[in-house]
Design an enzyme around this catalytic site. Structure first.
Site, PDB file in Angstrom:
ATOM      1  N   GLU A   1       0.822  -1.218   0.000  1.00  0.00           N
ATOM      2  CA  GLU A   1       0.000   0.000   0.000  1.00  0.00           C
ATOM      3  C   GLU A   1       0.856   1.268   0.000  1.00  0.00           C
ATOM      4  O   GLU A   1       0.535   2.256  -0.663  1.00  0.00           O
ATOM      5  CB  GLU A   1      -0.910   0.047   1.249  1.00  0.00           C
ATOM      6  CG  GLU A   1      -1.935  -1.051   1.344  1.00  0.00           C
ATOM      7  CD  GLU A   1      -1.431  -2.276   2.100  1.00  0.00           C
ATOM      8  OE1 GLU A   1      -0.252  -2.664   1.900  1.00  0.00           O
ATOM      9  OE2 GLU A   1      -2.200  -2.840   2.877  1.00  0.00           O
TER      10      GLU A   1
ATOM     11  N   LYS B   1       3.758   1.820  -1.200  1.00  0.00           N
ATOM     12  CA  LYS B   1       4.308   2.072  -2.543  1.00  0.00           C
ATOM     13  C   LYS B   1       3.262   2.755  -3.420  1.00  0.00           C
ATOM     14  O   LYS B   1       3.518   3.800  -4.022  1.00  0.00           O
ATOM     15  CB  LYS B   1       4.732   0.741  -3.160  1.00  0.00           C
ATOM     16  CG  LYS B   1       5.072   0.802  -4.640  1.00  0.00           C
ATOM     17  CD  LYS B   1       5.188  -0.615  -5.208  1.00  0.00           C
ATOM     18  CE  LYS B   1       5.178  -0.613  -6.712  1.00  0.00           C
ATOM     19  NZ  LYS B   1       6.435  -0.129  -7.293  1.00  0.00           N
TER      20      LYS B   1
ATOM     21  N   LYS C   1      24.210  -0.772  -1.643  1.00  0.00           N
ATOM     22  CA  LYS C   1      23.685  -2.019  -1.088  1.00  0.00           C
ATOM     23  C   LYS C   1      23.853  -2.018   0.422  1.00  0.00           C
ATOM     24  O   LYS C   1      24.911  -1.655   0.928  1.00  0.00           O
ATOM     25  CB  LYS C   1      24.465  -3.200  -1.656  1.00  0.00           C
ATOM     26  CG  LYS C   1      24.156  -3.441  -3.081  1.00  0.00           C
ATOM     27  CD  LYS C   1      23.497  -4.795  -3.254  1.00  0.00           C
ATOM     28  CE  LYS C   1      23.078  -4.899  -4.708  1.00  0.00           C
ATOM     29  NZ  LYS C   1      21.848  -5.621  -4.888  1.00  0.00           N
TER      30      LYS C   1
ATOM     31  N   ILE D   1      25.168  -5.281 -23.842  1.00  0.00           N
ATOM     32  CA  ILE D   1      25.129  -6.225 -22.723  1.00  0.00           C
ATOM     33  C   ILE D   1      23.965  -7.204 -22.850  1.00  0.00           C
ATOM     34  O   ILE D   1      23.878  -8.186 -22.125  1.00  0.00           O
ATOM     35  CB  ILE D   1      25.072  -5.456 -21.387  1.00  0.00           C
ATOM     36  CG1 ILE D   1      26.220  -4.446 -21.307  1.00  0.00           C
ATOM     37  CG2 ILE D   1      25.137  -6.381 -20.189  1.00  0.00           C
ATOM     38  CD1 ILE D   1      27.606  -5.049 -21.428  1.00  0.00           C
TER      39      ILE D   1
ATOM     40  N   TRP E   1      19.558 -14.248  -6.147  1.00  0.00           N
ATOM     41  CA  TRP E   1      18.319 -13.473  -6.252  1.00  0.00           C
ATOM     42  C   TRP E   1      17.076 -14.342  -6.039  1.00  0.00           C
ATOM     43  O   TRP E   1      15.974 -13.990  -6.429  1.00  0.00           O
ATOM     44  CB  TRP E   1      18.283 -12.699  -7.573  1.00  0.00           C
ATOM     45  CG  TRP E   1      19.193 -11.490  -7.513  1.00  0.00           C
ATOM     46  CD1 TRP E   1      19.744 -10.938  -6.385  1.00  0.00           C
ATOM     47  CD2 TRP E   1      19.651 -10.674  -8.598  1.00  0.00           C
ATOM     48  NE1 TRP E   1      20.524  -9.847  -6.711  1.00  0.00           N
ATOM     49  CE2 TRP E   1      20.486  -9.662  -8.046  1.00  0.00           C
ATOM     50  CE3 TRP E   1      19.435 -10.694  -9.979  1.00  0.00           C
ATOM     51  CZ2 TRP E   1      21.106  -8.687  -8.845  1.00  0.00           C
ATOM     52  CZ3 TRP E   1      20.056  -9.715 -10.766  1.00  0.00           C
ATOM     53  CH2 TRP E   1      20.874  -8.721 -10.197  1.00  0.00           C
TER      54      TRP E   1
ATOM     55  N   ASP F   1      25.472 -14.129 -17.635  1.00  0.00           N
ATOM     56  CA  ASP F   1      25.525 -12.973 -16.740  1.00  0.00           C
ATOM     57  C   ASP F   1      25.677 -13.395 -15.291  1.00  0.00           C
ATOM     58  O   ASP F   1      24.950 -14.260 -14.808  1.00  0.00           O
ATOM     59  CB  ASP F   1      24.216 -12.171 -16.855  1.00  0.00           C
ATOM     60  CG  ASP F   1      24.102 -11.456 -18.189  1.00  0.00           C
ATOM     61  OD1 ASP F   1      25.133 -11.025 -18.722  1.00  0.00           O
ATOM     62  OD2 ASP F   1      22.962 -11.324 -18.684  1.00  0.00           O
TER      63      ASP F   1
ATOM     64  N   HIS G   1      29.079 -11.036 -17.646  1.00  0.00           N
ATOM     65  CA  HIS G   1      28.854  -9.610 -17.351  1.00  0.00           C
ATOM     66  C   HIS G   1      28.603  -9.445 -15.861  1.00  0.00           C
ATOM     67  O   HIS G   1      27.916 -10.252 -15.244  1.00  0.00           O
ATOM     68  CB  HIS G   1      27.652  -9.082 -18.145  1.00  0.00           C
ATOM     69  CG  HIS G   1      27.154  -7.763 -17.647  1.00  0.00           C
ATOM     70  ND1 HIS G   1      27.858  -6.598 -17.851  1.00  0.00           N
ATOM     71  CD2 HIS G   1      26.060  -7.425 -16.920  1.00  0.00           C
ATOM     72  CE1 HIS G   1      27.184  -5.602 -17.276  1.00  0.00           C
ATOM     73  NE2 HIS G   1      26.097  -6.073 -16.703  1.00  0.00           N
TER      74      HIS G   1
ATOM     75  N   CYS H   1      27.638  -6.399 -12.799  1.00  0.00           N
ATOM     76  CA  CYS H   1      27.113  -5.048 -12.708  1.00  0.00           C
ATOM     77  C   CYS H   1      27.979  -4.094 -11.902  1.00  0.00           C
ATOM     78  O   CYS H   1      27.769  -2.915 -11.948  1.00  0.00           O
ATOM     79  CB  CYS H   1      25.726  -5.055 -12.118  1.00  0.00           C
ATOM     80  SG  CYS H   1      24.537  -5.617 -13.305  1.00  0.00           S
TER      81      CYS H   1
ATOM     82  N   HIS I   1      22.802   4.105 -16.588  1.00  0.00           N
ATOM     83  CA  HIS I   1      21.831   4.282 -15.502  1.00  0.00           C
ATOM     84  C   HIS I   1      21.209   5.659 -15.515  1.00  0.00           C
ATOM     85  O   HIS I   1      20.427   6.007 -14.639  1.00  0.00           O
ATOM     86  CB  HIS I   1      22.497   3.991 -14.158  1.00  0.00           C
ATOM     87  CG  HIS I   1      23.055   2.597 -14.123  1.00  0.00           C
ATOM     88  ND1 HIS I   1      24.288   2.303 -14.653  1.00  0.00           N
ATOM     89  CD2 HIS I   1      22.536   1.432 -13.695  1.00  0.00           C
ATOM     90  CE1 HIS I   1      24.506   1.004 -14.517  1.00  0.00           C
ATOM     91  NE2 HIS I   1      23.460   0.449 -13.956  1.00  0.00           N
TER      92      HIS I   1
HETATM   93  N1  GLN Z   1      21.867  -9.302 -20.004  1.00  0.00           N
HETATM   94  C1  GLN Z   1      21.176  -8.521 -19.032  1.00  0.00           C
HETATM   95  C2  GLN Z   1      20.632  -7.262 -19.663  1.00  0.00           C
HETATM   96  O1  GLN Z   1      21.238  -6.802 -20.590  1.00  0.00           O
HETATM   97  C3  GLN Z   1      22.086  -8.118 -17.897  1.00  0.00           C
HETATM   98  C4  GLN Z   1      21.349  -7.407 -16.815  1.00  0.00           C
HETATM   99  C5  GLN Z   1      22.174  -6.982 -15.638  1.00  0.00           C
HETATM  100  O2  GLN Z   1      23.368  -6.951 -15.696  1.00  0.00           O
HETATM  101  N2  GLN Z   1      21.547  -6.663 -14.528  1.00  0.00           N
HETATM  102  O3  GLN Z   1      19.630  -6.726 -19.241  1.00  0.00           O
HETATM  103 ZN    ZN Z   2      24.725  -5.127 -15.448  1.00  0.00          ZN
END
Ligand code: GLN
Ligand code: ZN
Length: 749
Positions: free
Chosen positions: A16, A18, A114, A425, A555, A593, A636, A638, A689
């Site tokens: 709620e 949110k 984080k 990516i 996750w 990833d 990859h 983040c 971002h």
């Molecule tokens: N391959 C994913 C993307 O491009 C990687 C996402 C991520 O690094 N959080 O969305």
């Molecule tokens: Zn990433």
């Protein structure tokens, strides 16, 4: 005997807070309406905690955005530039949380980080030269009084001064010590005012104490608390720790004139041992015995056995950390009872504390019997075939041959990519249309054929666009995926998905981690269809796109009946099967990833390898160990905050890694050089971002900086993360600049 919790979820049973807050952001309701709704929610939550029989109830654990930001406002650690704007207090608060651009000024949001080893993010306050620490806020007092009016005498909670200083940023020219006296005085003012209002206790959260502490940090802690506790203004003070044990300061802590000490018996590997060495009779031990991070029922027998070995005389039972990190209640889930019985979300954990307390007081026999029965029966059968497959693994399964140096040659020959190859990516913008089509398909409003046709058309468009712009390694765009973990979980056995299992991630945002219920195997090929389709549309290589086992595990809500390592191995085998299927379907470059690999690195350096990297890194290797030498494996991550674990990253034995480096000013490049990093690298050349498009020359400059540190034969050119949250226009503009900058740089090699 009594029970308490460290904090309760804030978003509400149905998120709620949110939805109400978002209405306020959209100016559909007034600030007063938001505040009134929040007040109702707090009342509801306090009453639930009370009705479940918790005897010491916290307040000020609520937040409109983040508790750390609340503390910054309480102690006036708010930039003068923001205070001088003609904004209300609430507007200032949200301006620092999310940024503000309007006729009253331009405020950049404070950074987010984080929160320890969780997926929660806190707002990082900044102490400036002009910061004048003083008692400035009133939320903690208001909420104490609000509860009191409901007949509940709460224990207000606030971030403790040590953690507050340790986790904040400092402008050049000021340091932690400069603010010790000001903070001590301000905290004491809070004590005095609370005492005046009728409070008897306060909880100071000091999770920073569970990290490795240097001599200086210990000295800072002692300096703060010796001063602070010299005058408690009549309050009892509880120092609450969580996310680990306090081995570096335990002896100091028990000798301080505090009244209560909160310790974590779930994640604190040494907590029991420390306490068994002695716990002062005059202090109360707040024993964190119910897991505040996982969703499983507490095993009463095991908990009681631990508690029986605790020598403290005064014990209050509590959770291992705030319940902020678990969903609200199992009451709104529709799993069958045989499954549901095994889950305890926040509300159910309150009942567990009450049960444990009752049992320790010679009551609760029924609850104990029921709990014993729950754990006596097999919850889920083991997959014999899978276990045999894991038992048969040998060192060779974790080793890809030939070695990287030889593969690198073979692949250069096979792919014949230009120097400084360009790629992205994985994801392209998830536009309104993409999301609407997915929703319509899920609701059955769109047939499989219609949905597939839409996806194929979207992939075609982007493949064509990437070819035109001149990318060397293409991607299909990930339009079919909602979330990089859920998408895979839905195609794995052993996964369950809750309906309402939301956990706050940052601000008003929640995530709904899937639950690993049983042994994990792959039910069917997951990504082969769209990856091979995309590859069939072009002569350029298209990267297959997978989520790695460590990230899928990190996750999700993990099992507690088998180790995290074993669950990860199971997931690794499932993803391995997918890798081999992709390879067989002609996908020659596969990206796996591991976005969340860095995030679960243990808080203490001494645990990094033994507890984590020693199995996480091999799990990744297991996934790709048997592909052909001329299949290229990318990964990859983040964060570029892996400066300390560069050899471990090289040990993933991927052929290429891309990571987020643009925001950290490429600092990591020095370390890559120093550690003689072998894997080819794509240190993201611009920050995805933000919607901002890099200026002319900016990317060229970044590439130059990279080439100064990394041999050109090892460098890839790519953005720093996936583009799914971006708009199409800025994405295309930025990517065109990226490709042109790479072409330009090639000519100067
Ligand atoms: N391959 C994913 C993307 O491009 C990687 C996402 C991520 O690094 N959080 O969305
Ligand atoms: Zn990433």
């Amino acid at each position: 005997m009594s029970t308490t919790i460290i904090g309760f979820p804030r978003l509400g049973e149905f998120r709620e807070l949110k939805f109400t807050t978002e209405k306020y952001f959209r100016k559909e309701i007034s600030a007063d309406e938001l505040l009134a709704a929040a007040k109702d929610l707090r009342a509801k939550h306090w009453n639930i905690v009370k009705e479940q029989g918790i005897t010491e109830i916290p307040s000020n654990d609520f937040s409109h955005y983040d508790n750390f930001l609340d503390a910054a406002f309480l102690f006036n650690v708010v930039p003068a530039s923001v205070q001088s704007l003609d904004l209300t207090e609430l507007e200032q608060y949200f301006a620092l949380a999310r940024g503000y651009q309007g006729e009253k000024g331009d405020v950049r949001a404070l950074p987010m980080k984080k929160w320890f080893n969780t997926n929660y993010h806190y707002i990082v306050p900044k102490f400036e030269k002009t910061t004048e620490v003083k008692l400035a806020g009133h939320k903690i007092f208001d909420e104490y009084q609000e509860a009191k009016e409901l007949g509940i005498n709460t224990r207000p909670v606030v971030v403790g001064p040590f953690t507050f200083l340790q986790l904040s940023d400092f402008e050049d020219g000021v340091k932690e010590e400069d603010f010790v006296d000001g903070l001590v005085a301000a905290y004491q003012e809070v004590f005095a005012k609370l005492a005046e209002l009728g409070a008897t206790r306060i909880q100071l959260d000091e999770p920073a104490l569970v990290k490795d502490l240097s001599a200086e940090e210990k000295a800072l802690f002692l300096n703060l608390y010796n001063k602070l506790l010299a005058d408690k203004k009549g309050l009892e003070v509880l120092i609450q720790t969580y996310f680990g044990d306090v081995r570096d300061v335990y002896n100091d802590l028990v000798n301080l004139p505090v009244d209560g000490i909160g310790l974590d018996f779930v994640e604190g590997k040494k907590t029991l041992e420390l306490v068994k060495g002695g716990f002062p009779a005059d202090k109360t031990l707040y024993a964190g015995i119910v897991n505040g991070k996982n969703i499983w029922r507490n095993n009463y027998e095991k908990s009681l056995e631990i508690l029986d070995r605790v020598p403290a005389e005064k014990v209050v039972l509590t959770t291992s950390c705030s319940l902020l990190h678990v969903p609200f209640t199992t009451a709104n889930e529709d799993f069958e009872p045989a499954i549901l019985n095994h889950f305890a979300f926040a509300v159910e954990k309150l009942g567990e504390l009450r049960d444990l307390d009752a049992i320790r007081n010679g009551q609760g026999a029924e609850a104990l019997a029921a709990n014993k029965e729950l754990f006596a029966t097999e919850r889920v059968g083991a997959n014999a075939e899978l276990h045999a497959r894991i038992a048969a693994l040998t060192e060779a399964d974790y080793t890809r041959l030939p070695a990287f140096a030889e593969r690198e040659e073979i692949q250069k020959e096979a792919f014949k990519l230009p120097a400084l190859p360009t790629t992205t990516i994985g994801s392209f913008p998830q536009t309104k249309e993409v999301r609407a089509k997915r929703l319509a398909f899920r609701k059955g409003e769109l047939s499989q054929e219609e949905y597939d046709a839409f996806l194929a058309k979207t992939i075609d468009e982007w493949i064509k666009w990437q070819e035109e712009v001149g990318f060397d390694v293409l991607v299909h765009g990930e339009f079919e995926r909602n979330d990089m973990v859920e998408y895979f979980g839905q195609n794995l056995s052993g996964y369950l998905f809750s309906k309402n299992g939301w956990v706050q991630s940052y601000g008003m945002r929640g995530v709904k981690p899937p639950i690993i219920w049983g042994d994990v195997t792959r039910l069917n090929p997951i990504t082969v269809k769209w990856s091979s389709y995309a590859q069939s549309r072009t002569n350029k290589p298209v990267k297959g796109m997978l989520t790695g086992p460590v990230t899928i595990l990190n996750w999700s809500f993990p099992r507690e009946d088998i180790s995290i390592k074993d669950s990860t191995l199971q997931i690794a085998l499932a993803i391995k099967d997918e890798v081999l299927d992709l390879e067989a379907a002609g996908v020659k470059i596969i990206q796996i990833d591991e976005a969340a690999l860095r995030e679960k690195l243990p808080l203490r350096r001494s645990d990094w390898y033994e507890d984590y990297l020693d199995w996480a890194i091999p799990a990744f290797r297991l996934v790709h160990s048997t592909v052909a030498p001329d299949t290229q494996i990318h990964t990859h991550m983040c964060y570029s905050e892996f400066t300390d674990i560069i050899p471990a990253i090289d040990n993933l034995d991927a052929d290429v890694i891309s990571f987020e480096a643009s925001r950290s000013n490429l600092e990591i490049l020095d370390e890559l050089k120093a550690k003689n990093f072998q894997t080819e690298v794509g240190p993201g050349v611009y920050d995805i971002h933000s919607p901002r498009v890099p200026q002319d020359g900016e990317i060229d400059h970044t590439i130059e900086a990279i080439l100064a540190k990394v041999p050109s034969g090892k460098v890839w050119i790519n953005p720093d993360c996936g583009l799914k949250t971006r708009g199409i226009k800025e994405t295309k503009e930025s990517l065109i600049k990226l490709v042109n900058a790479a072409k330009e740089a090639r000519e100067h090699l």
